[in-house]
Design an enzyme around this catalytic site. Structure first.
Site, short mmCIF file in Angstrom:
data_model
loop_
_atom_site.label_atom_id
_atom_site.label_comp_id
_atom_site.label_asym_id
_atom_site.label_seq_id
_atom_site.Cartn_x
_atom_site.Cartn_y
_atom_site.Cartn_z
N SER A 1 4.21 -3.79 131.87
CA SER A 1 3.14 -3.55 132.84
C SER A 1 2.18 -2.45 132.44
O SER A 1 1.14 -2.27 133.09
CB SER A 1 3.74 -3.22 134.21
OG SER A 1 4.30 -4.37 134.81
N LYS B 1 -1.36 -3.42 132.04
CA LYS B 1 -2.23 -3.57 133.21
C LYS B 1 -3.38 -2.56 133.18
O LYS B 1 -4.41 -2.76 133.82
CB LYS B 1 -1.42 -3.39 134.50
CG LYS B 1 -0.46 -4.53 134.84
CD LYS B 1 0.25 -4.25 136.16
CE LYS B 1 1.03 -5.45 136.65
NZ LYS B 1 2.31 -5.64 135.98
N SER C 1 2.03 -2.33 141.07
CA SER C 1 2.19 -3.05 139.80
C SER C 1 2.15 -4.56 140.02
O SER C 1 2.93 -5.32 139.43
CB SER C 1 3.50 -2.66 139.11
OG SER C 1 3.48 -3.00 137.74
N LYS D 1 0.80 4.72 134.51
CA LYS D 1 1.40 3.42 134.76
C LYS D 1 2.77 3.30 134.09
O LYS D 1 2.94 3.61 132.93
CB LYS D 1 0.49 2.30 134.21
CG LYS D 1 0.91 0.91 134.64
CD LYS D 1 0.60 0.68 136.10
CE LYS D 1 1.25 -0.59 136.63
NZ LYS D 1 2.73 -0.45 136.77
#
Length: 389
Positions: free
Chosen positions: A56, A59, A116, A223
């Site tokens: 993730s 992202k 997320s 993140k």
């Protein structure tokens, strides 16, 4: 010309510490990258350029392109986007969107940052894709990443869902984080938000997974990531005083290990290194000899303040020298790069900082050229000008 720089003139030349690791730090992460943002000093680089599954953490690229679209007027934060069947079908971490929804861009962005949301990424991707598909957006992501200097990044989707060839390096992720911080200060505070309750439909997924946000160590982004293939990772940043550290870790075996390693890195980065100013813009460092000029020397100065990051145990005194090929041929123009200040701190690579001319030195007239020619002639004959008769 060798100089002994006292402490005042030793701590800020880190303009050139942009490509070298300056100190060893043992980490359980299989890959890691730590950078002091202000000076560009690389504090740690472990498998930093290896393309790895980013989970993730990728992202962040979708977010960067969404922010660009908002800034350019192609999206607005209040605009509502439809949810496709493809977006709704994503599993893992989601906002639990369905095809009956039309969701504000601002909610989708917070859904990506805090929750997320894989589905939120797909909605943004399809809206910005050249062909309306997530795959088309992934190709656009790869092209944009290359333009930004992320040479070890290739995207197969918008959210880091495991896919062949979906890869990013730790250095690329740090570069991307730095761009997000620098390019979009108006949006960056969202990365520090700890909770986002979207529409009350996902009470089990409302909190930011970043383990550093609650520790009061200056952490404010960015993140987390986790898949079975990638392990546990984090793109993090923390600010204490005037300093900011950006770091990326990957390949850890648990969320607990991720939290521990992240905290260790932040504490180490701020406690073991300190930034100082060794010279100010326009401050004379040395003089360079000038050949055939109206003046026979010119002051050498830095074009901007010189800041450097050094280990705190090595800051008392730093050796340095000014290096140039001289004498410098007149005319000399103010701001012309003429020399380097080479700083050699203990146990670190040399740091090289350009020095420029403090003022113009025009070429000398006939009298100067005659005097110089006479001096050269006498030197070649082994006699001084005062011995001539």
């Amino acid at each position: 010309m060798k100089l002994a720089l006292p402490r005042l003139l030793s701590a800020a030349v880190a303009l050139a510490l942009t490509v070298t690791q300056v100190s060893a730090f043992e980490t359980r992460a299989s890959a890691a990258y730590v950078m002091d943002q202000g000076t560009g000093t690389i504090l740690l680089a472990k498998n930093a350029d290896e393309p790895l599954p980013p989970a993730s953490m990728s992202k962040l690229m979708t977010l960067y392109m969404a922010f660009e679209a908002v800034r350019d007027g192609r999206l607005s934060m209040e605009e509502k986007l439809p949810v496709s069947q493809h977006a709704m079908n994503y599993g893992g971490s989601t906002m639990f969107l369905d095809t009956t929804d039309k969701v504000k861009v601002s909610d989708l962005i917070r859904g990506i940052i805090v929750l997320s949301g894989n589905d939120a990424c797909a909605v943004i991707a399809e809206a910005l894709s050249p062909d309306g598909t997530e795959a088309g957006f992934a190709r656009l992501m790869t092209r944009r990443a290359r333009q930004m200097g992320m040479t070890n990044s290739t995207f197969a989707n918008s959210n880091g869902w495991p896919a062949p060839g979906h890869r990013m390096s730790m250095r690329d992720l740090a570069l991307l984080a730095n761009h997000l911080i620098e390019d979009f200060p108006e949006f960056y505070p969202m990365f520090a938000e700890r909770e986002f309750k979207f529409d009350g439909r996902a009470p089990g997924n409302t909190r930011n997974r970043n383990p550093l946000l609650s520790l009061d160590i200056g952490a404010d982004g960015l993140k987390t990531g986790h898949t079975q293939e990638a392990g546990y990772g984090l793109v993090g940043s923390a600010r204490q005083g005037s300093r900011r550290v950006i770091f990326v870790i990957s390949g850890l075996d648990s969320s607990k290990a991720r939290a521990e390693v992240s905290e260790q890195i932040v504490n180490w980065s701020f406690r073991q290194f300190s930034e100082s100013k060794i010279a100010r813009e326009g401050e004379r460092i040395a003089d360079a000899e000038v050949w055939m000029g109206r003046e026979n020397k010119v002051a050498l100065v830095p074009a901007e303040d010189i800041d450097v990051l050094l280990p705190v145990l090595s800051m008392d005194k730093v050796d340095a020298e000014v290096v140039y090929h001289g004498p410098v041929q007149a005319p000399v123009t103010q701001g012309q790069e003429l020399a380097e200040l080479v700083v050699r701190p203990d146990d670190l690579p040399a740091i090289r900082v350009p020095l420029v001319a403090a003022k113009d030195v025009p070429a000398g007239g006939f009298t100067v050229r005659l005097r110089t020619a006479t001096s050269v002639l006498f030197d070649s004959l082994g006699i001084g000008a005062g011995d001539a008769s």
